[in-house]
Design a protein around this motif. Structure first.
Motif, PDB file in Angstrom:
ATOM      1  N   GLY A  79       0.577  -1.330  -0.018  1.00 26.51           N
ATOM      2  CA  GLY A  79      -0.105   0.051   0.108  1.00 26.51           C
ATOM      3  C   GLY A  79       0.841   1.261  -0.112  1.00 26.51           C
ATOM      4  N   LEU A  80       1.752   1.287   0.598  1.00 26.71           N
ATOM      5  CA  LEU A  80       2.937   2.386   0.900  1.00 26.71           C
ATOM      6  C   LEU A  80       3.420   2.490  -0.603  1.00 26.71           C
ATOM      7  N   GLY A  81       3.903   1.529  -1.186  1.00 26.55           N
ATOM      8  CA  GLY A  81       4.308   1.490  -2.538  1.00 26.55           C
ATOM      9  C   GLY A  81       3.630   2.122  -3.619  1.00 26.55           C
ATOM     10  N   TYR A  82       2.348   1.993  -3.496  1.00 28.87           N
ATOM     11  CA  TYR A  82       1.300   2.645  -4.501  1.00 28.87           C
ATOM     12  C   TYR A  82       1.345   3.870  -4.085  1.00 28.87           C
ATOM     13  N   LEU A  83       1.163   4.539  -2.753  1.00 25.68           N
ATOM     14  CA  LEU A  83       1.033   5.753  -2.661  1.00 25.68           C
ATOM     15  C   LEU A  83       2.316   6.532  -3.136  1.00 25.68           C
ATOM     16  N   LEU A  84       3.337   6.149  -2.881  1.00 19.70           N
ATOM     17  CA  LEU A  84       4.723   6.662  -3.408  1.00 19.70           C
ATOM     18  C   LEU A  84       4.547   6.767  -4.730  1.00 19.70           C
ATOM     19  N   ALA A  85       4.051   5.690  -5.556  1.00 16.36           N
ATOM     20  CA  ALA A  85       3.535   5.877  -6.954  1.00 16.36           C
ATOM     21  C   ALA A  85       2.948   6.892  -7.367  1.00 16.36           C
ATOM     22  N   LEU A  86       1.721   7.006  -6.717  1.00 17.15           N
ATOM     23  CA  LEU A  86       0.616   8.221  -6.731  1.00 17.15           C
ATOM     24  C   LEU A  86       1.376   9.463  -6.679  1.00 17.15           C
ATOM     25  N   ALA A  87       2.123   9.470  -5.522  1.00 15.45           N
ATOM     26  CA  ALA A  87       2.922  10.813  -5.457  1.00 15.45           C
ATOM     27  C   ALA A  87       3.717  11.046  -6.461  1.00 15.45           C
ATOM     28  N   SER A  88       4.440  10.165  -7.033  1.00 18.03           N
ATOM     29  CA  SER A  88       5.376  10.524  -8.040  1.00 18.03           C
ATOM     30  C   SER A  88       4.672  10.939  -9.295  1.00 18.03           C
ATOM     31  N   ALA A  89       3.372  10.259  -9.656  1.00 18.46           N
ATOM     32  CA  ALA A  89       2.586  10.681 -11.014  1.00 18.46           C
ATOM     33  C   ALA A  89       2.105  12.267 -10.494  1.00 18.46           C
ATOM     34  N   MET A  90       1.935  12.542  -9.663  1.00 19.10           N
ATOM     35  CA  MET A  90       1.369  13.850  -9.209  1.00 19.10           C
ATOM     36  C   MET A  90       2.500  14.928  -9.359  1.00 19.10           C
ATOM     37  N   ILE A  91       3.791  14.571  -8.965  1.00 20.57           N
ATOM     38  CA  ILE A  91       4.998  15.395  -9.150  1.00 20.57           C
ATOM     39  C   ILE A  91       5.027  15.530 -10.707  1.00 20.57           C
ATOM     40  N   TRP A  92       5.034  14.562 -11.524  1.00 21.59           N
ATOM     41  CA  TRP A  92       5.144  14.974 -12.950  1.00 21.59           C
ATOM     42  C   TRP A  92       3.969  15.735 -13.516  1.00 21.59           C
ATOM     43  N   ALA A  93       2.975  15.526 -13.167  1.00 20.31           N
ATOM     44  CA  ALA A  93       1.514  16.230 -13.679  1.00 20.31           C
ATOM     45  C   ALA A  93       1.883  17.585 -13.369  1.00 20.31           C
ATOM     46  N   ASN A  94       2.372  17.932 -11.985  1.00 18.95           N
ATOM     47  CA  ASN A  94       2.189  19.213 -11.814  1.00 18.95           C
ATOM     48  C   ASN A  94       3.155  20.172 -12.292  1.00 18.95           C
ATOM     49  N   TYR A  95       4.446  19.301 -12.468  1.00 12.17           N
ATOM     50  CA  TYR A  95       5.418  20.030 -13.455  1.00 12.17           C
ATOM     51  C   TYR A  95       5.074  20.459 -14.621  1.00 12.17           C
ATOM     52  N   SER A  96       4.503  19.332 -15.379  1.00 10.04           N
ATOM     53  CA  SER A  96       4.034  19.602 -16.471  1.00 10.04           C
ATOM     54  C   SER A  96       3.022  20.865 -16.909  1.00 10.04           C
ATOM     55  N   LEU A  97       2.308  20.695 -15.861  1.00  8.82           N
ATOM     56  CA  LEU A  97       1.269  21.860 -16.137  1.00  8.82           C
ATOM     57  C   LEU A  97       1.849  23.487 -15.534  1.00  8.82           C
ATOM     58  N   GLN A  98       2.748  23.302 -14.512  1.00  9.00           N
ATOM     59  CA  GLN A  98       3.462  24.501 -14.322  1.00  9.00           C
ATOM     60  C   GLN A  98       4.205  24.963 -15.460  1.00  9.00           C
ATOM     61  N   THR A  99       4.911  23.984 -16.097  1.00  7.03           N
ATOM     62  CA  THR A  99       5.529  24.737 -17.425  1.00  7.03           C
ATOM     63  C   THR A  99       4.582  25.298 -18.278  1.00  7.03           C
TER      64      THR A  99
END
Length: 289
Positions: A150-170
């Protein structure tokens, strides 16, 4: 559109990342990421030599770039260590969907239409089918259980949110006149690579690299962890983030198909169906005005 061509170029390079990773499985993850990011940063040097201001970015912009490149890989690799790789990869590929549905929150004047949501959901379903259809046979799968998964899935979700945030911030920076030079990505990669090497020194065993390892590292650095980031930046600054997000589902499809070919496994019916779903979603999303 030129923006979509830039995005497809980045997607094609990212599709090769998993296969290169398998070929370099003897190299610890942080060492692999650190060296590849530093090699990729070399691509920006010709621009920086001509104009040093290309790397003179605001502290907040530098922080965003480093946080993204380092944080994305750090969280993803940690998730892969404690949870099933296929499922972690699937959760991580929520980032194209996040780019589509979060676009109106970041981008002034952007509205989310039903066609974008439908295309994003069909694309994610296709990505899920490609990833799950490309999983290892049951006898070779690694068993993970308990709270760690479960923690691994949360880390993967956080990773996805980081890339989406960067893309939209750009994209938002480009729309508001606060865009940073594309060459600055080389600086992001250089600093992120050094942080990854620091993690390698602190967390991973030391290994000796062969000539073959260095050659594959150069390919990875100049391609998926180098040129792909520059192409992605150009795509976001010129194109529609909603359309680019939908196109991004071609990445897990290409990655899974290429990985199966490299490992000598036959392509399955699920890969063909996933291809139809993702290509259909991409056509639907990119035709939406």
């Amino acid at each position: 559109m030129p923006a979509n061509l830039y995005a497809l170029g980045a997607i094609a390079l990212w599709a090769a990342l998993a296969s290169l990773g398998v070929s370099l499985k003897n190299v610890p993850p942080f060492l692999l990421t650190g060296l590849a990011l530093i090699i990729g940063s070399v691509l920006a040097l010709p621009h920086v030599v001509k104009d040093r201001r290309q790397w003179q970015v605001a502290p907040g912009t530098l922080g965003l770039g480093v946080f993204t490149l380092f944080g994305f890989h750090f969280l993803l690799f940690m998730g892969l260590r404690i949870a099933p790789a296929v499922e972690v990869n699937l959760v991580n590929y929520l980032w194209p969907l996040l780019i589509v549905v979060l676009a109106p929150l970041y981008l002034p004047g952007f509205k989310l239409r039903g066609v974008h949501v439908a295309a994003a959901l069909v694309g994610f379903a296709g990505a899920a089918l490609a990833i799950l259809g490309g999983r290892e046979p049951a006898g070779r799968a690694i068993n993970h259980a308990g709270w760690g998964a479960g923690l691994g899935y949360l880390l993967a979700l956080a990773s996805a949110m980081i890339w989406a945030n960067y893309s939209l911030q750009t994209k938002r920076a480009a729309l508001t006149g606060k865009r940073f030079p594309t060459a600055a990505i080389g600086l992001f990669g250089l600093v992120s690579g050094l942080l990854s090497l620091l993690c390698h020194w602190a967390l991973e065993p030391q290994v000796a690299l062969s000539g073959r390892d260095w050659l594959l590292l150069a390919v990875m650095g100049l391609g998926p962890l180098g040129a792909a980031f520059f192409l992605w930046d150009k795509a976001l600054k010129l194109g529609d983030a909603r359309q680019i997000g939908i196109l991004s589902y071609l990445t897990p499809l290409g990655s899974t198909a290429l990985l199966m070919l490299v490992t000598g496994r036959a392509l399955s019916w699920s890969i063909g169906l996933a291809a139809l779903m993702i290509i259909g979603a991409a056509l639907l999303g990119t035709r939406a005005k």
